[in-house]
Design a protein around this motif. Structure first.
Motif, PDB file in Angstrom:
ATOM      1  N   LEU A  68       1.087  -1.187  -0.166  1.00 20.29           N
ATOM      2  CA  LEU A  68      -0.149  -0.065  -0.093  1.00 20.29           C
ATOM      3  C   LEU A  68       0.982   1.321   0.083  1.00 20.29           C
ATOM      4  N   PHE A  69       2.230   1.298   0.137  1.00 20.23           N
ATOM      5  CA  PHE A  69       3.012   2.230   0.525  1.00 20.23           C
ATOM      6  C   PHE A  69       3.577   2.899  -0.938  1.00 20.23           C
ATOM      7  N   LYS A  70       3.454   2.244  -2.095  1.00 13.44           N
ATOM      8  CA  LYS A  70       3.933   2.423  -3.350  1.00 13.44           C
ATOM      9  C   LYS A  70       2.927   2.495  -4.298  1.00 13.44           C
ATOM     10  N   TRP A  71       2.500   3.598  -4.907  1.00 14.10           N
ATOM     11  CA  TRP A  71       1.735   3.884  -6.071  1.00 14.10           C
ATOM     12  C   TRP A  71       2.320   4.254  -7.134  1.00 14.10           C
ATOM     13  N   ASP A  72       1.550   3.682  -8.180  1.00 12.57           N
ATOM     14  CA  ASP A  72       1.720   4.001  -9.766  1.00 12.57           C
ATOM     15  C   ASP A  72       0.783   5.200 -10.153  1.00 12.57           C
ATOM     16  N   VAL A  73       1.156   6.186 -10.725  1.00 14.65           N
ATOM     17  CA  VAL A  73       0.472   7.426 -11.161  1.00 14.65           C
ATOM     18  C   VAL A  73       0.422   7.767 -12.551  1.00 14.65           C
ATOM     19  N   MET A  74      -0.517   8.149 -12.988  1.00 10.84           N
ATOM     20  CA  MET A  74      -0.520   8.605 -14.442  1.00 10.84           C
ATOM     21  C   MET A  74      -1.040  10.148 -14.385  1.00 10.84           C
ATOM     22  N   ILE A  75      -0.371  11.141 -14.682  1.00 12.21           N
ATOM     23  CA  ILE A  75      -0.958  12.407 -14.780  1.00 12.21           C
ATOM     24  C   ILE A  75      -1.134  12.764 -16.480  1.00 12.21           C
ATOM     25  N   ILE A  76      -1.971  13.374 -16.540  1.00 11.80           N
ATOM     26  CA  ILE A  76      -2.494  13.634 -17.980  1.00 11.80           C
ATOM     27  C   ILE A  76      -2.202  15.316 -18.242  1.00 11.80           C
ATOM     28  N   GLY A  77      -1.246  15.369 -19.226  1.00 18.60           N
ATOM     29  CA  GLY A  77      -0.901  16.730 -19.347  1.00 18.60           C
ATOM     30  C   GLY A  77      -2.215  17.544 -19.486  1.00 18.60           C
ATOM     31  N   PRO A  78      -1.919  18.890 -18.444  1.00 16.16           N
ATOM     32  CA  PRO A  78      -3.196  19.778 -18.583  1.00 16.16           C
ATOM     33  C   PRO A  78      -3.593  20.361 -19.899  1.00 16.16           C
ATOM     34  N   TYR A  79      -4.776  20.466 -20.088  1.00 16.08           N
ATOM     35  CA  TYR A  79      -5.473  21.307 -21.291  1.00 16.08           C
ATOM     36  C   TYR A  79      -4.763  22.727 -21.627  1.00 16.08           C
ATOM     37  N   GLU A  80      -4.717  23.118 -22.661  1.00 20.95           N
ATOM     38  CA  GLU A  80      -4.015  24.344 -22.931  1.00 20.95           C
ATOM     39  C   GLU A  80      -2.849  24.609 -22.355  1.00 20.95           C
ATOM     40  N   THR A  81      -1.858  23.805 -22.105  1.00 21.87           N
ATOM     41  CA  THR A  81      -0.647  23.857 -21.547  1.00 21.87           C
ATOM     42  C   THR A  81       0.527  23.256 -22.656  1.00 21.87           C
ATOM     43  N   PHE A  82       1.776  23.682 -22.515  1.00 21.28           N
ATOM     44  CA  PHE A  82       2.752  22.458 -23.295  1.00 21.28           C
ATOM     45  C   PHE A  82       2.636  21.128 -23.054  1.00 21.28           C
ATOM     46  N   TYR A  83       2.109  20.778 -21.992  1.00 20.61           N
ATOM     47  CA  TYR A  83       2.065  19.338 -21.539  1.00 20.61           C
ATOM     48  C   TYR A  83       0.867  18.740 -21.907  1.00 20.61           C
ATOM     49  N   GLU A  84      -0.083  19.241 -22.541  1.00 18.67           N
ATOM     50  CA  GLU A  84      -1.109  18.804 -22.992  1.00 18.67           C
ATOM     51  C   GLU A  84      -1.094  17.488 -24.046  1.00 18.67           C
ATOM     52  N   GLY A  85      -1.581  16.550 -23.678  1.00 17.84           N
ATOM     53  CA  GLY A  85      -1.577  15.318 -24.722  1.00 17.84           C
ATOM     54  C   GLY A  85      -0.582  14.560 -24.043  1.00 17.84           C
ATOM     55  N   GLY A  86       0.218  14.632 -22.982  1.00 16.28           N
ATOM     56  CA  GLY A  86       1.104  14.047 -22.413  1.00 16.28           C
ATOM     57  C   GLY A  86       0.553  12.876 -21.472  1.00 16.28           C
ATOM     58  N   TYR A  87       1.170  11.876 -21.380  1.00 15.60           N
ATOM     59  CA  TYR A  87       0.784  10.715 -20.239  1.00 15.60           C
ATOM     60  C   TYR A  87       1.906  10.375 -19.332  1.00 15.60           C
ATOM     61  N   PHE A  88       2.213  11.229 -18.319  1.00 14.76           N
ATOM     62  CA  PHE A  88       3.279  11.219 -17.320  1.00 14.76           C
ATOM     63  C   PHE A  88       3.043  10.068 -16.302  1.00 14.76           C
ATOM     64  N   ARG A  89       4.038   9.115 -16.270  1.00 17.97           N
ATOM     65  CA  ARG A  89       4.002   8.148 -15.053  1.00 17.97           C
ATOM     66  C   ARG A  89       4.679   8.885 -14.047  1.00 17.97           C
TER      67      ARG A  89
END
Length: 168
Positions: free
Chosen positions: A36-57
């Motif tokens: 329970l102490f180690k989590w896998d996370v996926m952040i989706i690049g925020p809309y209308e930023t340079f990060y948009e469209g990204g899937y950051f683990r």
């Protein structure tokens, strides 16, 4: 698994709550059902930023003293950002140890508090992607590019990371 510990019980409760909620912009779950102490996370690049469209683990690693001490969040996807160290470690106020900042930059209320949840952490990280703090950089080179060449080299580096993140 230490099911008797308060930290494990709280993390299990937050996992269940996250699975029921429909918060946009991220997904989170356990790397391994037995930890329970180690989590896998996926952040989706925020809309209308340079990060948009990204899937950051990323990995969220919680200390046994959670929620009294903050987790460490480390991107495993390549990401170019003023508040992310070159090794992927996220550097934002709410992930800093509780108490007063020895350098006087942050007051205690900006730092880790036990009321923060996994959801508030991830929302803060999404906000950080959308609005970098170049005044307190973890990646000085990225912060300099952010200030001096935002629509040039900075944008180019970020978009390259976005393209790479889409190849999972």
């Amino acid at each position: 698994m230490e099911t008797s510990s308060a930290a494990a019980l709280l993390l299990k409760k937050q996992l269940i709550e996250l699975q029921k909620s429909s918060t946009e912009g991220f997904s989170a779950g356990l790397v391994d059902d037995s930890d329970l102490f180690k989590w896998d996370v996926m952040i989706i690049g925020p809309y209308e930023t340079f990060y948009e469209g990204g899937y950051f683990r990323a990995i969220l690693q919680f200390p046994k003293e959670y929620p009294n001490r903050p987790p460490v969040m480390k991107f495993t996807s390549e990401i170019w950002h003023p508040n992310v160290e070159k090794n992927g470690v996220v550097c934002i106020s709410i992930l800093h140890e509780p108490g007063d900042d020895q350098y006087g930059y942050e007051d205690a209320g900006m730092r880790w508090l036990p009321i923060h949840t996994i959801e508030t952490i991830l929302i803060s990280v999404i906000s950080m992607l959308a609005d970098p703090n170049d005044e307190s950089p973890a990646n000085v080179e990225a912060a300099k590019q952010f200030r001096d060449d935002y629509n040039g080299e900075f944008k180019k580096r970020v978009r390259a990371c976005v393209r790479k993140s889409q190849e999972f």
